[in-house]
Scaffold this motif. Structure first.
Motif, mmCIF file in Angstrom:
data_model
loop_
_atom_site.group_PDB
_atom_site.id
_atom_site.type_symbol
_atom_site.label_atom_id
_atom_site.label_comp_id
_atom_site.label_asym_id
_atom_site.label_seq_id
_atom_site.Cartn_x
_atom_site.Cartn_y
_atom_site.Cartn_z
ATOM 1 N N ILE A 247 0.651 -1.240 -0.177
ATOM 2 C CA ILE A 247 0.009 -0.197 0.115
ATOM 3 C C ILE A 247 0.839 1.301 0.205
ATOM 4 C CG2 ILE A 247 -1.605 1.312 1.382
ATOM 5 C CD1 ILE A 247 -2.664 -1.437 -0.297
ATOM 6 N N GLN A 248 0.703 2.220 -1.179
ATOM 7 C CA GLN A 248 1.794 3.171 -1.149
ATOM 8 C C GLN A 248 0.733 4.527 -1.181
ATOM 9 O OE1 GLN A 248 3.758 2.536 -4.685
ATOM 10 N NE2 GLN A 248 5.030 4.285 -4.683
ATOM 11 N N LEU B 248 2.896 -5.144 3.986
ATOM 12 C CA LEU B 248 1.596 -4.447 3.858
ATOM 13 C C LEU B 248 1.558 -3.050 3.383
ATOM 14 C CD1 LEU B 248 -1.382 -4.342 4.543
ATOM 15 C CD2 LEU B 248 -0.727 -3.672 6.975
ATOM 16 N N ALA B 249 2.743 -2.217 3.683
ATOM 17 C CA ALA B 249 3.089 -0.929 3.230
ATOM 18 C C ALA B 249 4.137 -0.965 2.172
ATOM 19 C CB ALA B 249 3.479 -0.063 4.389
ATOM 20 N N PRO C 176 0.415 6.439 7.738
ATOM 21 C CA PRO C 176 -0.555 6.503 6.832
ATOM 22 C C PRO C 176 -0.798 5.198 5.865
ATOM 23 C CG PRO C 176 0.485 8.636 6.697
ATOM 24 C CD PRO C 176 1.301 7.740 7.461
ATOM 25 N N GLU C 177 0.366 4.518 5.694
ATOM 26 C CA GLU C 177 0.234 3.221 4.536
ATOM 27 C C GLU C 177 -0.111 2.100 5.562
ATOM 28 O OE1 GLU C 177 3.566 4.597 0.990
ATOM 29 O OE2 GLU C 177 4.159 3.017 2.594
ATOM 30 N N LEU C 178 0.263 1.886 6.643
ATOM 31 C CA LEU C 178 -0.027 0.928 7.644
ATOM 32 C C LEU C 178 -1.207 0.993 7.924
ATOM 33 C CD1 LEU C 178 3.609 0.679 9.404
ATOM 34 C CD2 LEU C 178 2.592 -1.211 8.148
ATOM 35 N N ASP C 179 -1.422 2.068 8.126
ATOM 36 C CA ASP C 179 -3.124 2.437 8.749
ATOM 37 C C ASP C 179 -4.160 1.976 7.581
ATOM 38 O OD1 ASP C 179 -2.704 3.144 11.375
ATOM 39 O OD2 ASP C 179 -2.652 5.364 10.952
ATOM 40 N N HIS C 180 -3.730 2.568 6.648
ATOM 41 C CA HIS C 180 -4.744 2.210 5.423
ATOM 42 C C HIS C 180 -4.891 0.902 5.142
ATOM 43 C CE1 HIS C 180 -7.186 3.094 1.910
ATOM 44 N NE2 HIS C 180 -6.267 2.887 0.835
ATOM 45 N N GLY C 181 -3.524 0.187 5.133
ATOM 46 C CA GLY C 181 -3.481 -1.293 4.640
ATOM 47 C C GLY C 181 -4.299 -2.056 5.870
ATOM 48 N N HIS D 127 9.312 -3.625 3.716
ATOM 49 C CA HIS D 127 8.604 -2.267 3.666
ATOM 50 C C HIS D 127 7.791 -1.759 4.721
ATOM 51 C CE1 HIS D 127 9.640 -1.985 -0.883
ATOM 52 N NE2 HIS D 127 9.825 -3.432 -0.815
ATOM 53 N N ASP D 128 7.611 -2.857 5.672
ATOM 54 C CA ASP D 128 6.866 -2.264 6.808
ATOM 55 C C ASP D 128 7.722 -1.808 7.926
ATOM 56 O OD1 ASP D 128 4.636 -3.476 5.586
ATOM 57 O OD2 ASP D 128 5.224 -5.360 6.448
#
Ligand code: FE2
Lengths: 360, 130
Positions: free
Chosen positions: A52-53, A91-92, A98-103, A121-122
């Motif tokens: 997730i980017q 995941l991110a 924001p990426e981890l939250d969105h994922g 990437h996490d």
């Protein structure tokens, strides 16, 4: 025991000795019958590498979002229900909140207990700090229906690289995020985790089936892209005394499988994008396991091509994988007891491979 | 004496103009120019500046692998005609990178192709191959 799987683009039929079961849903999971061998028999789903980017603010790359949303929606349709879901890491894309939250928000729509694996990437922005707030420990083990599960954090690296080399956390994350970046560093589990693994396995009987989840392959395939874990040999040595060991890994965004002694290795696909097989990089030597019948080559004109997720049947200590591919024929990699290794049930003979499986 | 000087002068002036007289120094210098462009191509290949959404070429094509520059030009069924590598690079710029096409002779396009070809050096030319 006969088990014929007919793969079409959208639907598939399974014919077993007990009858014909046809999938009416976009996805259908059928518990396969493997005779009266006994032992544990349950299913789980595996989703990995969604990357997730964030573009900016609440804008994220639509393409990668779609891959994960679809996996979650389809996994929720599985019937019978899987016992749990594993998310295999990455995941991110750049490890930000924001990426981890969105994922995490997308993953939270799963109707099942979810086990998380750490991906590079996490990790490399804040060394897993925010990820821990969401998901807890970076490595852990648990027992389920007679099987011992171990989740490793295999994407650590040398302390000097992690702590002394980069002027900022963002720079460190960016350097590790480039798969082919010569400034990167090889993946490892590290001495502390190796000790933990030793102790964890010491209390498990040798006849207990073991399943290990890691982000990187616990075998050495190609160092240049970190299809690699530094302590692969040592980890394999720890797993060797057990009768049945299965290692499932992400990171490679492609189908790979292998057998080393009693250890069956199988990779999983990414929901976001596929990666080339290392042999298609003409300037370096690599070692794709010869057992592997490659995934079908990605068609660059189709956004969801060569992406997907997996569901898995655990039976008599072995894991069979069904690759649920969004735009390709599904693939089944099942453990062949007679041959003692995982095998593609549709293309066991290299002579039967289709053109799209030739990578160059 | 005067004649000799003149002929020496002519020799000096005319020497660089002969097409078949280039030295290793020249080829080194030309290669250096290529390497500069190819490394700019590598920079662009890994830079979000080519698209608009932060996605970079190398995300799907590490070391420019799976771009198959040696197979172009080739028929692309989705375009219904024979196409060149730069057209496929533009396809990627428009779609996964959500960016705008580059002209075929845009220095950035030339640089990215230089990089892709460089990573594929030594592989036999196979135009048309799928
Ligand atoms: Fe990944």
């Amino acid at each position: 025991m006969k088990n014929i799987i007919v793969n079409n683009r959208r639907d598939f039929l399974r014919t077993t000795m007990s009858g014909v079961i046809a999938g009416m849903l976009p996805v259908s999971l059928v518990r396969l019958s493997y005779g009266k061998e006994g032992g544990p028999d349950f299913t789980f789903a595996y989703i990995s590498d969604s990357h997730i980017q964030q573009i900016k603010g609440n804008q994220f790359v639509r393409n990668w979002d779609r891959g994960l949303i679809r996996a979650v929606a389809e996994a929720n349709l599985l019937e019978p229900k899987p016992d749990f879901v594993v998310f295999g890491g990455d995941l991110a894309q750049l490890g930000s909140k924001p990426e981890l939250d969105h994922g995490a928000e997308m993953l939270s729509k799963l109707n099942y207990k979810t086990y998380m694996v750490m991906g590079e990437h996490d990790y490399y922005l804040d060394l897993g700090e925010y990820w821990s707030k969401l998901y807890g420990k970076h490595y852990y083990s648990w027992d389920h229906k007679g099987v011992h599960f171990v989740t490793l954090n295999s994407i650590l690296t040398y302390d000097d690289w992690t702590f002394n080399r980069w002027e900022s956390d963002e720079r460190r994350m960016n350097e590790m995020a480039g798969l082919d970046n010569p400034n990167g560093s090889p993946f490892m589990v590290g001495a502390k985790q190796m000790e933990w693994l030793k102790k964890d396995l010491a209390r498990v009987s040798k006849s207990t089936p073991i399943v290990v989840f890691s982000h990187s392959p616990l075998q050495k395939i190609y160092k240049g892209w970190n299809f690699w874990t530094e302590e692969a040999d040592e980890i394999q040595a720890l797993l060797k005394p057990f009768d049945k060991v299965n290692v499932i890994y992400g990171h490679v965004h492609q189908i790979q499988y292998n057998q080393i002694g009693n250890i069956a290795f199988t990779s999983v696909m990414s929901t976001a994008w596929p990666w080339p097989y290392p042999e298609s990089y003409a300037q370096a030597e690599s070692h794709l396991p010869i057992l592997t019948v490659p995934m079908n080559r990605a068609d660059p004109f189709n956004e969801r091509d060569a992406t997907g997720w997996q569901f898995m049947n655990m039976h008599t200590g072995r894991v069979d994988l069904e690759f649920n591919l969004y735009n390709n024929s599904n693939r089944t990699i099942a453990f062949n007891e007679a041959k003692g290794h995982p095998e593609d049930t549709s293309f066991p003979d290299p002579a039967n491979r289709i053109l799209a499986q030739q990578h160059f | 004496m005067k004649y000799l000087t003149l002929s020496t002068l002519i020799l000096c002036l005319s020497s660089p103009a002969l097409a078949d007289e280039f030295s290793e120094e020249d080829t080194d210098r030309w290669m250096e120019q290529f390497e500069l462009v190819a490394s700019e191509g590598r920079r662009l290949w890994t830079s979000p500046e080519i698209g608009t959404n932060g996605v970079v070429c190398a995300q799907c094509h590490p070391n420019a692998a799976n771009t198959h520059p040696e197979t172009y030009p080739k028929f692309q069924k989705q375009l219904g005609r024979v196409a060149q590598l730069w057209e496929m690079i533009n396809w990627c710029i428009r779609n996964p990178l959500e960016g705008k096409d580059l002209a075929a002779d845009d220095p950035r396009m030339i640089a990215m192709q230089a990089y892709a070809y460089k990573e594929r050096r030594g592989v036999e030319l196979q135009p048309g191959k799928h």
